[in-house]
Design a protein around this motif. Sequence first.
Motif, PDB file in Angstrom:
ATOM      1  N   SER A 339      43.879  18.992  37.492  1.00  0.00           N
ATOM      2  CA  SER A 339      43.892  19.216  38.930  1.00  0.00           C
ATOM      3  C   SER A 339      43.846  17.882  39.650  1.00  0.00           C
ATOM      4  CB  SER A 339      42.693  20.081  39.333  1.00  0.00           C
ATOM      5  OG  SER A 339      42.766  20.442  40.687  1.00  0.00           O
ATOM      6  N   LEU A 341      42.616  15.371  42.638  1.00  0.00           N
ATOM      7  CA  LEU A 341      41.399  15.158  43.423  1.00  0.00           C
ATOM      8  C   LEU A 341      41.655  14.035  44.418  1.00  0.00           C
ATOM      9  CD1 LEU A 341      38.345  15.910  43.686  1.00  0.00           C
ATOM     10  CD2 LEU A 341      37.870  13.982  42.188  1.00  0.00           C
ATOM     11  N   MET A 394      32.985  19.498  40.301  1.00  0.00           N
ATOM     12  CA  MET A 394      33.126  19.265  41.739  1.00  0.00           C
ATOM     13  C   MET A 394      31.809  19.521  42.474  1.00  0.00           C
ATOM     14  SD  MET A 394      36.089  18.196  41.738  1.00  0.00           S
ATOM     15  CE  MET A 394      37.530  18.237  40.689  1.00  0.00           C
ATOM     16  N   VAL A 407      40.566  19.395  46.290  1.00  0.00           N
ATOM     17  CA  VAL A 407      40.959  19.714  44.923  1.00  0.00           C
ATOM     18  C   VAL A 407      42.195  20.603  44.963  1.00  0.00           C
ATOM     19  CG1 VAL A 407      40.211  20.630  42.700  1.00  0.00           C
ATOM     20  CG2 VAL A 407      38.535  19.658  44.279  1.00  0.00           C
ATOM     21  N   LYS A 644      44.722  23.490  47.700  1.00  0.00           N
ATOM     22  CA  LYS A 644      43.401  23.680  47.113  1.00  0.00           C
ATOM     23  C   LYS A 644      43.276  25.074  46.527  1.00  0.00           C
ATOM     24  CE  LYS A 644      40.946  25.177  51.288  1.00  0.00           C
ATOM     25  NZ  LYS A 644      39.889  24.842  52.250  1.00  0.00           N
TER      26      LYS A 644
END
Length: 645
Positions: A339, A341, A394, A407, A644
């Motif tokens: 993912s 960030l 997170m 994210v 996100k």
Amino acid sequence: MNKFIYRVQSFYKNHNLSQIRIRQPLYLNKFYSTNSEVAREYDTPIENIRNFSIIAHVDHGKSTLADRLLEITGAIEVNSGKQILDKLQVEKERGITVKAQTASVNYTYKGIKYLLNLIDTPGHVDFSAEVHRSLTPCQGVILIVDANDGVQAQTVANFHLAVKHNLVIVPVINKIDLKYANPDRVVNQLETLFDIKQSDVLKISAKLGTGVSKVLDAVVERIPPPDVCRDKPFRALIFDSWYEKYKGTILLIYIKEGSLSLKQHVVSMYNKKPYEVRTISLLRPSEEVVNKLFAGQIGCISCNLKSSNETIIGDTLHLKDYVTEPLLGFKAPKPMVFSGLYPIEKSEFEVLKTAIEKLILNDSSVTVAMETSVALGQGWRLGFLGLLHMEVFMQRLEQEYGAHSVVTTPSVTYKAKIFGKKNVKQYRTDMISFNNPANFPDPNIVEEFYEPMVLGTIIAPIEHIGTVMNLCFERRGIQQMTKDIGHNRTMFQFLLPLNEIIVDFHDVLKRVTSGYGTFDYEDSGYEPANIVKLNIALNGKVVEEFSTIVHASKARAIGRQICEKMLNILPRQMFEIAIQAIVSGKVLARENLKAYKKDVTAKLYGGDVTRRMKLLAQQAEGKKKMKMIGKICVPRETFINLLKK
């Protein structure tokens, strides 16, 4: 610092100031006190040391049993709190263990004093790397099974992991105090699945403390002492690390050979740099400063490591000027989910970077690589072991370091076989990997695409067989095995695409099985797949940041979902916007975002209708011209809301 203390003591002695008390600062007492009550040595014989882990499925009572063991051994006071070893805020809020914790305790059995190094491990499949790492210094495990729920998917995985490490297994059935507990049924399951004898199984209630003392006795009797040597030069394995504000990087080590004292210089085989040992301590479970550690023990050291890049989990430490071989550690866990960030504000980039560097010290299974997005700016591409692992990371980033971030939707790593011409008569093929849609290769040069697969194990009540199988088939699963494990329970094994299970598979499984289904998976390599890049275009112009990788059979449905979502989050313009989902030039879904419209006929107060029609025609012509030359302004918040999770 030592010179300062020496001068103060010399001045005190030479001037005979017997009535004056010199008060040392607290930090001097903590780190440099020679008081035997603070700085000790525990030279426990090797045959009196036991290293073991507690493993189980989620919510089968690992942390509760750890509390009782700590209370019986006197490491903590009775009723001092629940889940003492679950120290993180995220663990207390979620009620699960996400980080393996160590405690060294003393236990007297038949008049002999033993040192027990206990490691409490997580139970969720996303933290299996923590379990794998925790088993490295151990010679045995306590395998806990719920007396009500019986054997679950992660129980099976943990058992085979312990067997793979050649560890002694102490089977324990917990929660026998529950109203509907059925220990005999669970014993039969253990015998059927794992060939465990009934006489070897212990029945306890960790909550009430019933039978817990027998667990400690079994640990001493069944688990062998560590296979170590104290006559050789120091050599140790780093199997965990974390960051503390005033001490810096702390290393948790398992000493395989020799011993380690303060002020000695150790060398990391990873970066070949020497470090002076500043502090040594045991976890009991709070830190207790000691002078020396011996082979077979597990302890913490700090040695002025200044950067997270200077250490690696699985590395070997040895004394300076001694040439040695690396210890057989463990392989770095392979990330399954990736993912993006990004900082919410560009000015927060350095703050977020520092927070990530500190946190990955404590979570070595996370991989980090720099990434740049046109819409979101500079950021990172992070790899995780699963979706829960990503969510916990997170949450820790925000709670422990106050770092807020954006994210993006998680994805997996795909592979593509690229064919190219080496010379006129010979062709070659190259295999490339990618997890970002921006790096999706041109289909015209790809011979075949591959997607990651996992072997999923599902245990559910027999009445949910049809529901579970339908769910797996919807996720493109291939059935491998179905086995009746007795007592109205069935075990399934399916070969599943990783991309189909990372987001909501576990939640859906719980819902369709009324909460009784459990799921565990392991890597099963790559299989050929028909994957495509799904592009999102606004008025015919592709916006790369909105692109995603999907299977061809689900491209239309996913494209429609994205278009409908963008219809609600994309701000309206002065002209109409066509939102299209496109694969290989073919439009699969479309939504139209209506334009702002001014009532140009408001000033009319009667008269011929042709006047009204003329004004409307002029407005339509103007909007048509604006649509041709106008640029669509997509604010950053739109990218955040769409990308996100």
